[in-house]
Design a protein around this motif. Structure first.
Motif, PDB file in Angstrom:
ATOM      1  N   ILE A   1      45.417  40.617  31.364  1.00  0.00           N
ATOM      2  CA  ILE A   1      46.061  41.273  30.227  1.00  0.00           C
ATOM      3  C   ILE A   1      45.691  40.637  28.885  1.00  0.00           C
ATOM      4  CG2 ILE A   1      48.316  41.646  29.148  1.00  0.00           C
ATOM      5  CD1 ILE A   1      49.414  42.393  31.857  1.00  0.00           C
ATOM      6  N   PRO A   2      45.640  39.304  28.729  1.00  0.00           N
ATOM      7  CA  PRO A   2      45.303  38.755  27.402  1.00  0.00           C
ATOM      8  C   PRO A   2      43.944  39.197  26.875  1.00  0.00           C
ATOM      9  CG  PRO A   2      46.281  37.058  28.785  1.00  0.00           C
ATOM     10  CD  PRO A   2      46.058  38.238  29.673  1.00  0.00           C
ATOM     11  N   ILE A   3      42.897  39.098  27.683  1.00  0.00           N
ATOM     12  CA  ILE A   3      41.563  39.454  27.186  1.00  0.00           C
ATOM     13  C   ILE A   3      41.438  40.956  26.986  1.00  0.00           C
ATOM     14  CG2 ILE A   3      40.641  39.520  29.530  1.00  0.00           C
ATOM     15  CD1 ILE A   3      38.773  38.537  26.285  1.00  0.00           C
ATOM     16  N   THR A   4      42.048  41.757  27.858  1.00  0.00           N
ATOM     17  CA  THR A   4      41.968  43.210  27.673  1.00  0.00           C
ATOM     18  C   THR A   4      42.742  43.645  26.440  1.00  0.00           C
ATOM     19  OG1 THR A   4      43.861  43.540  29.164  1.00  0.00           O
ATOM     20  CG2 THR A   4      41.659  43.585  30.141  1.00  0.00           C
ATOM     21  N   THR A   5      43.889  43.026  26.189  1.00  0.00           N
ATOM     22  CA  THR A   5      44.657  43.344  24.977  1.00  0.00           C
ATOM     23  C   THR A   5      43.869  42.992  23.727  1.00  0.00           C
ATOM     24  OG1 THR A   5      46.747  42.967  26.154  1.00  0.00           O
ATOM     25  CG2 THR A   5      46.796  42.896  23.739  1.00  0.00           C
ATOM     26  N   LEU A   6      43.213  41.842  23.737  1.00  0.00           N
ATOM     27  CA  LEU A   6      42.418  41.431  22.580  1.00  0.00           C
ATOM     28  C   LEU A   6      41.285  42.413  22.306  1.00  0.00           C
ATOM     29  CD1 LEU A   6      41.603  39.329  20.423  1.00  0.00           C
ATOM     30  CD2 LEU A   6      40.294  38.166  22.209  1.00  0.00           C
ATOM     31  N   ILE A   7      40.559  42.807  23.346  1.00  0.00           N
ATOM     32  CA  ILE A   7      39.421  43.721  23.162  1.00  0.00           C
ATOM     33  C   ILE A   7      39.893  45.070  22.632  1.00  0.00           C
ATOM     34  CG2 ILE A   7      37.599  44.984  24.366  1.00  0.00           C
ATOM     35  CD1 ILE A   7      37.284  42.559  26.196  1.00  0.00           C
ATOM     36  N   PHE A   8      40.943  45.620  23.225  1.00  0.00           N
ATOM     37  CA  PHE A   8      41.414  46.936  22.792  1.00  0.00           C
ATOM     38  C   PHE A   8      42.045  46.869  21.397  1.00  0.00           C
ATOM     39  CE2 PHE A   8      41.203  48.198  27.304  1.00  0.00           C
ATOM     40  CZ  PHE A   8      40.601  49.430  27.152  1.00  0.00           C
ATOM     41  N   ARG A   9      42.762  45.798  21.098  1.00  0.00           N
ATOM     42  CA  ARG A   9      43.356  45.698  19.760  1.00  0.00           C
ATOM     43  C   ARG A   9      42.271  45.653  18.693  1.00  0.00           C
ATOM     44  NH1 ARG A   9      44.658  41.532  16.191  1.00  0.00           N
ATOM     45  NH2 ARG A   9      46.510  41.905  14.898  1.00  0.00           N
TER      46      ARG A   9
END
Length: 297
Positions: free
Chosen positions: A171-179
């Motif tokens: 979740i942290p890396i996917t949230t960063l990429i999408f944000r």
């Protein structure tokens, strides 16, 4: 009285631009050095692949450390058959684990990124910072309490536990990429949805999600590869009977007193083929999607 100086035949009398041979030579030397360095790096990367490949086709007596650089005396596929028989159940289990883990974590990261970038609320930056902390916590530091938590929750070991873990820690890396990607989306799109009466979920589903393909490609490749290559979670939360291919490959390489190098090398190539094919087929989309969200952070 004026003096006329004749111009030599074949000369127009206009200024001639002299070539800077020194700069050109310097440019040629620099380009040659650059390509030489690139070739050297490629060779360094491909040398282990060469040893893996040729050893996987060697017979038992031909596969030894002293003959690692030699081509096989007799080419054989027995090593590949043995590796496939040993690893095929684990390979299918790994597919059952990485596909849902990548998809679920990508969807959660997409929704988190949209809310944190386009549907701001009080404390959004604090929440985002806390989510990012998950990227910097060493897995080894939390492995024992995490194991106790999973056992206390009664979650079965093997594929179910690994799916949950890879979703949570993805979740942290996917949230960063999408944000980062959603911050490059024009505000007018979201505002147009609000004007038409679309709420947060409707705006996300009808406007944001259809244009999120580049980031989904990046996240799916990233999560697929990380989950496929993971070994630490596999050791703690699975066994040789229900674990992924990395654990089965380790058991294959260390399971006998007399090391069968040919089967081990063939198994390593088999285990690396799925993520390698993903990068070969989707590599250009991965780079393009990664760059599309790198403008803002």
């Amino acid at each position: 009285m004026s003096t006329h100086v004749s111009t030599p035949p074949g000369v127009t009398g206009e200024p001639v631009e002299l070539r800077d041979d020194t700069a050109r030579n310097r440019f040629t030397v620099g380009r040659t050095a650059k390509y030489a360095a690139m070739i050297l790096f490629v060779l360094i990367v491909l040398i282990p692949v060469y040893v893996l490949f040729v050893t996987s086709f060697k017979g038992a007596g031909d596969a030894s450390p002293s003959r690692a650089w030699n081509l096989p005396t007799d080419w054989t596929l027995d090593n590949w058959r043995g590796a496939w028989n040993a690893l095929s159940p684990a390979i299918w289990r790994t597919f059952q684990m990485v596909i849902p883990a990548a998809i679920i974590s990508a969807m959660l990261g997409s929704m988190n990124g949209f809310v944190l970038s386009r549907w701001s609320f009080r404390g959004a930056d604090v929440v985002f910072t806390l989510i990012l902390f998950g990227m910097f916590i060493p897995y080894q530091a939390v492995m024992i309490p995490l194991l106790e938590l999973m056992l206390g929750a009664g979650i079965p070991s093997g594929v179910p536990s690994l799916i949950i873990l890879h979703v949570i820690y993805g979740i942290p890396i996917t949230t960063l990429i999408f944000r980062n990607y959603y911050q490059t989306v024009p505000h007018e799109l979201v505002e147009a949805g609000r004007v038409d009466g679309a709420g947060m979920l409707r705006t996300y589903w009808s406007i944001i999600l259809p244009i999120s393909v580049p980031s989904f490609v990046v996240v799916l490749i990233w999560q697929f590869t990380n989950a496929w290559n993971d070994f630490l979670f596999a050791v703690f939360f699975s066994s040789s009977q229900n674990g992924p291919v990395t654990l089965a490959l380790n058991n294959l390489a260390n399971g006998a007193l007399l090391q069968d190098y040919g089967v081990s090398m063939a198994g390593a190539l088999l285990a690396s083929l799925p993520p390698l094919l993903v990068y070969i087929l989707l590599g250009k989309y991965f780079v393009g999607g990664l760059m599309s969200g790198s403008v803002k952070g």
